[in-house]
Design an enzyme around this catalytic site. Structure first.
Site, PDB file in Angstrom:
ATOM      1  N   ARG A  89     -41.806 -43.498  69.069  1.00 39.73           N
ATOM      2  CA  ARG A  89     -42.440 -44.808  69.258  1.00 39.73           C
ATOM      3  C   ARG A  89     -42.942 -45.352  67.923  1.00 39.73           C
ATOM      4  O   ARG A  89     -42.327 -46.213  67.345  1.00 39.73           O
ATOM      5  CB  ARG A  89     -43.566 -44.675  70.288  1.00 39.73           C
TER       6      ARG A  89
ATOM      7  N   TYR B  36     -40.389 -62.903 104.613  1.00 37.21           N
ATOM      8  CA  TYR B  36     -39.189 -63.489 103.996  1.00 37.21           C
ATOM      9  C   TYR B  36     -37.958 -62.636 104.268  1.00 37.21           C
ATOM     10  O   TYR B  36     -38.017 -61.408 104.216  1.00 37.21           O
ATOM     11  CB  TYR B  36     -39.381 -63.595 102.474  1.00 37.21           C
TER      12      TYR B  36
ATOM     13  N   LYS C  40     -57.890 -48.675  77.029  1.00 31.75           N
ATOM     14  CA  LYS C  40     -56.939 -49.772  76.802  1.00 31.75           C
ATOM     15  C   LYS C  40     -56.551 -50.402  78.138  1.00 31.75           C
ATOM     16  O   LYS C  40     -56.818 -49.830  79.204  1.00 31.75           O
ATOM     17  CB  LYS C  40     -55.700 -49.241  76.077  1.00 31.75           C
TER      18      LYS C  40
ATOM     19  N   CYS D  78     -45.311 -60.360 100.595  1.00 26.58           N
ATOM     20  CA  CYS D  78     -45.285 -61.744 100.093  1.00 26.58           C
ATOM     21  C   CYS D  78     -46.180 -61.851  98.844  1.00 26.58           C
ATOM     22  O   CYS D  78     -46.837 -60.888  98.454  1.00 26.58           O
ATOM     23  CB  CYS D  78     -45.781 -62.707 101.160  1.00 26.58           C
ATOM     24  N   MET D  79     -46.217 -63.040  98.270  1.00 27.08           N
ATOM     25  CA  MET D  79     -46.968 -63.194  97.021  1.00 27.08           C
ATOM     26  C   MET D  79     -48.470 -62.929  97.222  1.00 27.08           C
ATOM     27  O   MET D  79     -49.105 -62.272  96.379  1.00 27.08           O
ATOM     28  CB  MET D  79     -46.761 -64.601  96.440  1.00 27.08           C
ATOM     29  N   ASP D  80     -49.021 -63.372  98.340  1.00 28.72           N
ATOM     30  CA  ASP D  80     -50.478 -63.281  98.518  1.00 28.72           C
ATOM     31  C   ASP D  80     -50.888 -62.545  99.779  1.00 28.72           C
ATOM     32  O   ASP D  80     -52.090 -62.367 100.027  1.00 28.72           O
ATOM     33  CB  ASP D  80     -51.078 -64.698  98.598  1.00 28.72           C
TER      34      ASP D  80
ATOM     35  N   ARG E 196     -57.846 -37.657  73.387  1.00 24.30           N
ATOM     36  CA  ARG E 196     -57.798 -39.067  73.801  1.00 24.30           C
ATOM     37  C   ARG E 196     -57.597 -39.072  75.313  1.00 24.30           C
ATOM     38  O   ARG E 196     -56.497 -38.872  75.808  1.00 24.30           O
ATOM     39  CB  ARG E 196     -56.637 -39.785  73.098  1.00 24.30           C
TER      40      ARG E 196
ATOM     41  N   HIS F 103     -48.370 -38.063  69.447  1.00 22.23           N
ATOM     42  CA  HIS F 103     -48.416 -38.289  70.897  1.00 22.23           C
ATOM     43  C   HIS F 103     -47.224 -37.567  71.506  1.00 22.23           C
ATOM     44  O   HIS F 103     -46.120 -37.598  70.954  1.00 22.23           O
ATOM     45  CB  HIS F 103     -48.353 -39.798  71.164  1.00 22.23           C
TER      46      HIS F 103
HETATM   47  C1  PLP Z   1     -51.375 -42.677  72.027  1.00 21.50           C
HETATM   48  C2  PLP Z   1     -52.007 -42.431  73.353  1.00 21.50           C
HETATM   49  N1  PLP Z   1     -52.960 -41.488  73.448  1.00 21.50           N
HETATM   50  C3  PLP Z   1     -53.579 -41.235  74.607  1.00 21.50           C
HETATM   51  C4  PLP Z   1     -53.253 -41.929  75.760  1.00 21.50           C
HETATM   52  C5  PLP Z   1     -53.941 -41.595  77.045  1.00 21.50           C
HETATM   53  O1  PLP Z   1     -53.042 -41.035  77.941  1.00 21.50           O
HETATM   54  P1  PLP Z   1     -53.510 -40.472  79.336  1.00 21.50           P
HETATM   55  O2  PLP Z   1     -53.901 -41.649  80.143  1.00 21.50           O
HETATM   56  O3  PLP Z   1     -52.285 -39.819  79.864  1.00 21.50           O
HETATM   57  O4  PLP Z   1     -54.641 -39.551  79.071  1.00 21.50           O
HETATM   58  C6  PLP Z   1     -52.271 -42.921  75.713  1.00 21.50           C
HETATM   59  C7  PLP Z   1     -51.889 -43.642  76.934  1.00 21.50           C
HETATM   60  O5  PLP Z   1     -50.805 -44.027  77.206  1.00 21.50           O
HETATM   61  C8  PLP Z   1     -51.622 -43.173  74.476  1.00 21.50           C
HETATM   62  O6  PLP Z   1     -50.681 -44.118  74.359  1.00 21.50           O
END
Ligand code: PLP
Length: 374
Positions: free
Chosen positions: A141, A269, A40, A315-317, A224, A171
């Site tokens: 969540r 700045y 992701k 700074c920004m850049d 995961r 999770h």
């Molecule tokens: C639901 C869920 N599973 C797995 C992960 C992966 O987590 P990590 O990067 O700590 O392995 C995330 C990441 O935030 C998550 O939101």
């Protein structure tokens, strides 16, 4: 966004390190357990497609993303058949697309299923939606929270041919901490929620990187895997890694300007920094608009194997650093990763600025071009 291809600021991603990390983790987990690579947020900023391809070559069994568009990007760019789970919320309006693309989705309510049914009319195929029931065991969540809710969900979905009850997951909120109390509590509750089902779905999963590294014994079907695949410690510096991982990110730039200051000359700045007599100051072409955050101003950048403090605000850049002596324009400066045996690790830097390594990595934005080493 225009990519800064004509600027020497580059994030280099070591795909070999990512593959190596996947293999290390494969060896550490129970044989047969699936690994879903979490790609992701553009693979934590490293580039979803190259990372997913590398992870696939390393033998992962599927992918997890946060939003539907990330799943579609994978489908369109070289992952036509692979398992892809959207772990975050999706819109029931997208049900037909989700089904046609064989994307698995996290679902947190019966209402979502009911609403999605109406939109399945628009399917081009007759494919069902693959559902992973999200359960909230302490993260607060998304997800169902009680035995009654979970049983009602099963009762509904088992009579619906348009859905496959493919998985159930939770999770953890504190898997990267020293105190296992909350982890144990969440695990026990998750076991109770899974145990109340008449039929166990094929993919029961709960482990992120931290659970995988420090609580691998939990019996599930898949992990995961996110930050550990990228080579970083999910706890930053709280817990030691049980085995070595290879960091995969190197963020380098080159000195664009050098000058020697007089005592009291000011930098950036707010004119907050005043130089000492004879101080060598270099300017670097990277700033907070690249994701080199302003609160990193007390950190160091590595030049010629030496730590050079950032001077003044970022700074920004651009930003300025103090050199131990004069260095020519074009000298390499390392913001993240290794330079002459010295390392800037985002996990360690994060602790200093009250954030986590994840935020530093995902913060480096698309203006910084990515280069891949395989
Ligand atoms: C639901 C869920 N599973 C797995 C992960 C992966 O987590 P990590 O990067 O700590 O392995 C995330 C990441 O935030 C998550 O939101």
């Amino acid at each position: 966004m225009a990519v800064g291809n004509h600027r020497p600021t580059i994030e280099t991603v070591d795909l070999g390190a990512i593959k190596w990390n996947v293999q290390q983790i494969r060896q550490a987990i129970t044989p047969g357990k699936k690994i879903f690579a979490v790609v992701k947020a553009d693979a934590y900023g490293l580039g979803a497609i190259p990372v997913a391809k590398a992870a696939k070559e390393a033998g992962v069994d599927g992918f997890c993303v946060a939003v539907l568009d990330e799943a579609l990007e994978l489908r369109e760019q070289g992952m036509p058949e692979e398992f892809i789970l959207v772990m975050g919320p999706t819109e029931p309006e997208d049900a037909a697309l989700i089904a046609d693309q064989s994307i698995s989705v996290a679902v947190s309510s019966i209402e979502w299923l009911k609403e999605a049914l109406a939109y399945l009319e628009g399917r081009k195929t007759k494919k069902p939606i693959r559902v992973h029931l999200a359960t909230d065991t302490g993260m607060g969540r998304i997800g169902l929270r009680t035995v009654e809710e979970v049983q009602a969900f099963e009762g509904y979905i088992e009579n619906q041919g348009d859905f496959i009850f493919e998985g159930i997951f939770t999770h953890f909120a504190t898997a990267d901490g020293e105190d296992p109390t909350q982890v144990d509590k969440q695990l026990a509750y998750f076991q109770e929620l899974v145990g109340c089902l008449k039929k166990r779905p094929p993919i029961v999963h709960l482990a992120n990187s931290a659970i995988t590294l420090w609580h691998e014994s939990f019996q599930t079907d898949a992990i995961r895997l996110g930050i550990a695949m990228y080579g970083y410690n999910p706890s930053d510096t709280v817990l030691d890694l049980p085995f070595a991982l290879k960091p995969s990110v190197q963020l380098d730039t080159k000195i664009s300007f050098v000058k020697q200051m007089h005592e009291g000359d000011t930098i950036a700045y707010g004119a907050r920094y005043r130089a000492y007599e004879g101080e060598w100051i270099a300017t670097l072409p990277i700033g907070y608009a690249d994701g080199w955050r302003r609160d990193l101003r007390h950190q160091t950048v590595i030049v010629d194997g030496q730590r050079c403090p950032i001077r003044g605000v970022i700074c920004m850049d651009q930003c300025m650093i103090s050199l131990p002596k004069e260095y020519p324009i074009g000298t390499k400066a390392t913001l993240l990763g290794k330079n002459g045996g010295i390392v800037n690790n985002p996990s360690e830097m994060a602790v200093e600025i009250d954030t986590i390594g994840y935020e530093i990595l995902t913060g480096i934005n698309q203006r910084v071009p990515r280069k891949y080493l395989s």
